[in-house]
Design a protein around this motif. Structure first.
Motif, PDB file in Angstrom:
ATOM      1  N   ARG A  22       0.820  -1.214   0.000  1.00  0.00           N
ATOM      2  CA  ARG A  22       0.000   0.000   0.000  1.00  0.00           C
ATOM      3  C   ARG A  22       0.856   1.266   0.000  1.00  0.00           C
ATOM      4  O   ARG A  22       0.536   2.258  -0.654  1.00  0.00           O
ATOM      5  CB  ARG A  22      -0.927   0.004   1.215  1.00  0.00           C
ATOM      6  CG  ARG A  22      -1.863   1.205   1.275  1.00  0.00           C
ATOM      7  CD  ARG A  22      -2.869   1.045   2.400  1.00  0.00           C
ATOM      8  NE  ARG A  22      -2.206   0.792   3.679  1.00  0.00           N
ATOM      9  CZ  ARG A  22      -2.844   0.456   4.795  1.00  0.00           C
ATOM     10  NH1 ARG A  22      -4.161   0.292   4.775  1.00  0.00           N
ATOM     11  NH2 ARG A  22      -2.182   0.255   5.905  1.00  0.00           N
ATOM     12  N   LEU A 123      -0.391   0.371  -4.074  1.00  0.00           N
ATOM     13  CA  LEU A 123      -1.629  -0.344  -4.393  1.00  0.00           C
ATOM     14  C   LEU A 123      -2.265  -0.893  -3.125  1.00  0.00           C
ATOM     15  O   LEU A 123      -1.573  -1.467  -2.275  1.00  0.00           O
ATOM     16  CB  LEU A 123      -1.358  -1.512  -5.354  1.00  0.00           C
ATOM     17  CG  LEU A 123      -0.847  -1.168  -6.755  1.00  0.00           C
ATOM     18  CD1 LEU A 123      -0.554  -2.444  -7.532  1.00  0.00           C
ATOM     19  CD2 LEU A 123      -1.874  -0.319  -7.507  1.00  0.00           C
ATOM     20  N   ASP A 124      -3.564  -0.725  -3.010  1.00  0.00           N
ATOM     21  CA  ASP A 124      -4.296  -1.239  -1.858  1.00  0.00           C
ATOM     22  C   ASP A 124      -5.076  -2.480  -2.280  1.00  0.00           C
ATOM     23  O   ASP A 124      -5.775  -2.463  -3.299  1.00  0.00           O
ATOM     24  CB  ASP A 124      -5.255  -0.171  -1.326  1.00  0.00           C
ATOM     25  CG  ASP A 124      -5.860  -0.559   0.012  1.00  0.00           C
ATOM     26  OD1 ASP A 124      -5.246  -1.375   0.728  1.00  0.00           O
ATOM     27  OD2 ASP A 124      -6.948  -0.057   0.334  1.00  0.00           O
ATOM     28  N   VAL A 126      -8.065  -4.744  -2.397  1.00  0.00           N
ATOM     29  CA  VAL A 126      -9.501  -4.651  -2.127  1.00  0.00           C
ATOM     30  C   VAL A 126      -9.992  -5.970  -1.535  1.00  0.00           C
ATOM     31  O   VAL A 126     -10.603  -5.999  -0.473  1.00  0.00           O
ATOM     32  CB  VAL A 126     -10.277  -4.301  -3.412  1.00  0.00           C
ATOM     33  CG1 VAL A 126     -11.777  -4.244  -3.136  1.00  0.00           C
ATOM     34  CG2 VAL A 126      -9.776  -2.984  -3.994  1.00  0.00           C
ATOM     35  N   ARG A 141      -7.740  -8.351  -6.209  1.00  0.00           N
ATOM     36  CA  ARG A 141      -8.213  -7.103  -6.789  1.00  0.00           C
ATOM     37  C   ARG A 141      -7.532  -5.969  -6.049  1.00  0.00           C
ATOM     38  O   ARG A 141      -7.563  -5.907  -4.815  1.00  0.00           O
ATOM     39  CB  ARG A 141      -9.734  -6.999  -6.684  1.00  0.00           C
ATOM     40  CG  ARG A 141     -10.474  -8.133  -7.389  1.00  0.00           C
ATOM     41  CD  ARG A 141     -11.972  -8.077  -7.110  1.00  0.00           C
ATOM     42  NE  ARG A 141     -12.590  -6.908  -7.708  1.00  0.00           N
ATOM     43  CZ  ARG A 141     -13.417  -6.094  -7.071  1.00  0.00           C
ATOM     44  NH1 ARG A 141     -13.702  -6.298  -5.789  1.00  0.00           N
ATOM     45  NH2 ARG A 141     -13.963  -5.077  -7.692  1.00  0.00           N
ATOM     46  N   ARG A 143      -6.495  -1.615  -5.842  1.00  0.00           N
ATOM     47  CA  ARG A 143      -6.915  -0.263  -6.209  1.00  0.00           C
ATOM     48  C   ARG A 143      -5.692   0.647  -6.194  1.00  0.00           C
ATOM     49  O   ARG A 143      -4.933   0.692  -5.209  1.00  0.00           O
ATOM     50  CB  ARG A 143      -7.959   0.265  -5.230  1.00  0.00           C
ATOM     51  CG  ARG A 143      -8.449   1.697  -5.555  1.00  0.00           C
ATOM     52  CD  ARG A 143      -9.363   2.239  -4.488  1.00  0.00           C
ATOM     53  NE  ARG A 143     -10.633   1.515  -4.440  1.00  0.00           N
ATOM     54  CZ  ARG A 143     -11.003   0.716  -3.446  1.00  0.00           C
ATOM     55  NH1 ARG A 143     -10.176   0.504  -2.416  1.00  0.00           N
ATOM     56  NH2 ARG A 143     -12.177   0.116  -3.457  1.00  0.00           N
ATOM     57  N   ASP A 145      -3.785   4.633  -6.923  1.00  0.00           N
ATOM     58  CA  ASP A 145      -4.010   5.993  -6.448  1.00  0.00           C
ATOM     59  C   ASP A 145      -5.139   6.677  -7.208  1.00  0.00           C
ATOM     60  O   ASP A 145      -5.812   7.567  -6.684  1.00  0.00           O
ATOM     61  CB  ASP A 145      -2.728   6.824  -6.609  1.00  0.00           C
ATOM     62  CG  ASP A 145      -1.607   6.320  -5.705  1.00  0.00           C
ATOM     63  OD1 ASP A 145      -1.912   5.669  -4.691  1.00  0.00           O
ATOM     64  OD2 ASP A 145      -0.428   6.580  -6.022  1.00  0.00           O
ATOM     65  N   GLY A 147      -7.866   5.300  -8.132  1.00  0.00           N
ATOM     66  CA  GLY A 147      -9.146   4.683  -7.799  1.00  0.00           C
ATOM     67  C   GLY A 147      -9.533   3.523  -8.680  1.00  0.00           C
ATOM     68  O   GLY A 147     -10.510   2.814  -8.383  1.00  0.00           O
ATOM     69  N   ASP A 148      -8.797   3.303  -9.766  1.00  0.00           N
ATOM     70  CA  ASP A 148      -9.121   2.193 -10.667  1.00  0.00           C
ATOM     71  C   ASP A 148      -8.767   0.862 -10.016  1.00  0.00           C
ATOM     72  O   ASP A 148      -7.749   0.735  -9.324  1.00  0.00           O
ATOM     73  CB  ASP A 148      -8.355   2.335 -11.984  1.00  0.00           C
ATOM     74  CG  ASP A 148      -8.884   3.468 -12.845  1.00  0.00           C
ATOM     75  OD1 ASP A 148      -9.987   3.974 -12.537  1.00  0.00           O
ATOM     76  OD2 ASP A 148      -8.174   3.865 -13.794  1.00  0.00           O
ATOM     77  N   ILE A 149      -9.624  -0.135 -10.264  1.00  0.00           N
ATOM     78  CA  ILE A 149      -9.414  -1.466  -9.701  1.00  0.00           C
ATOM     79  C   ILE A 149      -8.996  -2.419 -10.804  1.00  0.00           C
ATOM     80  O   ILE A 149      -9.627  -2.479 -11.869  1.00  0.00           O
ATOM     81  CB  ILE A 149     -10.687  -1.979  -8.998  1.00  0.00           C
ATOM     82  CG1 ILE A 149     -10.993  -1.118  -7.769  1.00  0.00           C
ATOM     83  CG2 ILE A 149     -10.531  -3.441  -8.589  1.00  0.00           C
ATOM     84  CD1 ILE A 149     -12.272  -1.486  -7.049  1.00  0.00           C
ATOM     85  N   THR A 150      -7.916  -3.141 -10.568  1.00  0.00           N
ATOM     86  CA  THR A 150      -7.443  -4.150 -11.514  1.00  0.00           C
ATOM     87  C   THR A 150      -7.246  -5.459 -10.750  1.00  0.00           C
ATOM     88  O   THR A 150      -7.256  -5.491  -9.524  1.00  0.00           O
ATOM     89  CB  THR A 150      -6.108  -3.728 -12.167  1.00  0.00           C
ATOM     90  OG1 THR A 150      -5.139  -3.491 -11.138  1.00  0.00           O
ATOM     91  CG2 THR A 150      -6.295  -2.468 -12.991  1.00  0.00           C
TER      92      THR A 150
END
Length: 452
Positions: A22, A123-124, A126, A141, A143, A145, A147-150
């Motif tokens: 993170r 990266l956080d 999810v 998954r 998220r 900086d 806000g997009d989730i990959t």
């Protein structure tokens, strides 16, 4: 640290390993937001140093070369236990006292150098991704900086997110039972200050360690650090918060039964701002007792078991867990969840017994006290009293706290006999009975030679 060490062992068995972090990781030695405990004293237990050198040959020598102080486990530490000054003697067991940023940076550099390891910071997580029937984990998954989730696909996912682990919540949302959580509430509060002190402020010691005991729920440490700094950490139990303002910080140090730390820092130059940290409870998640668990998901480090940090066990236990995971993977196949968590439980059992048993010596700490716990907590103060004059008993005790020997080794018949034979000394110099030099005289430095 748990994630870095796990990545090291996974790199031997997998084509590609991704560390999801993170924080934006610093390029060098620096504090980071995700490790607030990094502002306080760290000691790498003797067994932990051994494991790190097995995973990263030459690492401890590298850390020492970068300025981390080192000493002997008994000869280089000024121990105060149960109101007694433990007799010092070199026992040939080195121990390191690096700052957390220095140690983490050294390990991170070694891991980054592995060709099949990638660090994805900033990266956080999810949640893990799973198969439709929730029986297996297929990746995570994340998220960014923006806000997009990959999704990062993976054959296995290891949760090394520490005390804030969300695996119990994920399990529940997927229809699995949550693991039982054993807790021993301690209400520990830390306050630390960095100092510039005169050369030789600790004599020939690298660390002073003043532990707490029933009736005296305060502890403190003072350690030399790289960069010609000293770090003083003071700790209160059961909500006793050491003050951060200078006069209160010094008063807390002076309130301890032995005033060695106070005398060392009272005329020192404080550096930077003080730091605080709180640790509410020892927590152990009993994953080994679950009958169902999704395939491909593992949990390690403080996410399995978090200990009272005053005993310095966290990084060493994480290293032992990573090494045990590596042993399982060396068999050539992915271990079942049951086999994995049983191996982790075996690693955790002894340090959990040491930490919670020591905390349960305080009547105010709630928890189940077995006959064994009560017996050990009655015996240890007498052993500490005897160790004030008998370094063989001190050596036996610090080898246990360094996770080099089993707690049962303290009950060896010859050691019990030495403790019993010293009962008159224990009676005449009970916990808290100390002799201080007059306030205008400096504490005498140790005449022992520094440990090699």
């Amino acid at each position: 640290m748990a994630g870095l060490l796990t990545a090291r062992v996974l790199a031997e068995s997998f084509e590609r390993v991704t560390i999801v972090e993170r924080d934006r990781l610093p390029p060098g030695v620096a504090q980071r937001r995700g490790a607030p405990q990094g502002h306080h004293i760290h000691a790498l237990l003797a067994r932990g140093a051994q494991v790190l050198d097995e995973l990263f040959p030459g690492l401890t020598a590298e850390i020492i070369a970068d300025g981390a102080p080192a000493g002997d486990l008994l000869g280089g530490i000024r121990w105060f236990l149960s109101g007694h000054r433990i007799k010092q003697a070199d026992i040939g067991q080195p121990v390191l006292f690096p700052s957390r940023p220095l140690l983490e940076s050294a390990v991170r550099n070694r891991v980054r150098a592995l060709p099949n390891v990638r660090v994805a910071d900033g990266l956080d997580v999810v949640e893990p991704s799973t198969t439709a029937d929730r029986r297996a984990v297929t990746g995570v998954r994340v998220r960014g900086d923006d806000g997009d989730i990959t999704v990062i696909g993976a054959d296995l996912v290891v949760d090394a997110t520490g005390r804030g682990s969300r695996t119990p919540l994920w399990l529940e949302s997927w229809g699995y039972p949550r693991p039982q959580a054993d807790k021993v509430h301690i209400g520990v509060c830390y306050a630390s200050r960095a100092y510039r002190l005169p050369p030789g402020a600790l004599g020939s010691d690298a660390l002073m360690l003043h532990s707490w005991h029933p009736g005296q729920p305060r502890a403190a440490g003072l350690v030399a650090q790289e960069g010609d700094r000293y770090l003083a950490t003071q700790v209160g139990m059961l909500g006793d918060q050491p003050p951060t303002e200078l006069d209160g910080f010094l008063a807390f140090a002076r309130s301890l039964p032995f005033d060695d730390i106070y005398r060392a820092i009272r005329d020192g130059e404080p550096l930077g701002k003080p730091a605080t940290f709180q640790y509410p409870a020892n927590v152990r998640h009993r994953y080994e007792r679950l009958s169902r668990f999704p395939a491909g998901l593992f949990v390690i480090g403080d996410a399995v078991c978090g200990f009272n940090p005053i005993y310095g066990q966290g990084m060493t236990v994480a290293a032992l867990q990573a090494a045990a995971f590596g042993d399982l993977l060396a068999e050539g196949r992915l271990p079942t969840s049951r086999r994995y968590f049983q191996a982790m439980a075996k690693v955790v059992d002894v340090p959990w017994e040491i930490a919670t048993g020591s905390d349960l010596a305080f009547p105010e700490v709630r928890g189940r006290r077995t006959a064994r716990t009560r017996m050990v907590n009655a015996y240890l103060p007498r052993l500490h009293a005897a160790a004030a004059t008998d370094p063989s008993l001190g050596a036996a005790f610090v080898r246990v706290t360094g996770l080099l020997a089993a707690p049962t080794s303290l009950l060896r018949p010859d050691r019990v006999l030495r403790v019993l034979l010293s009962r008159h000394g224990a009676a005449s110099h009970g916990a808290g009975s100390v002799v201080r030099p007059p306030a205008d005289q400096p504490a005498a430095p140790s005449s022992r030679r520094p440990a090699a």
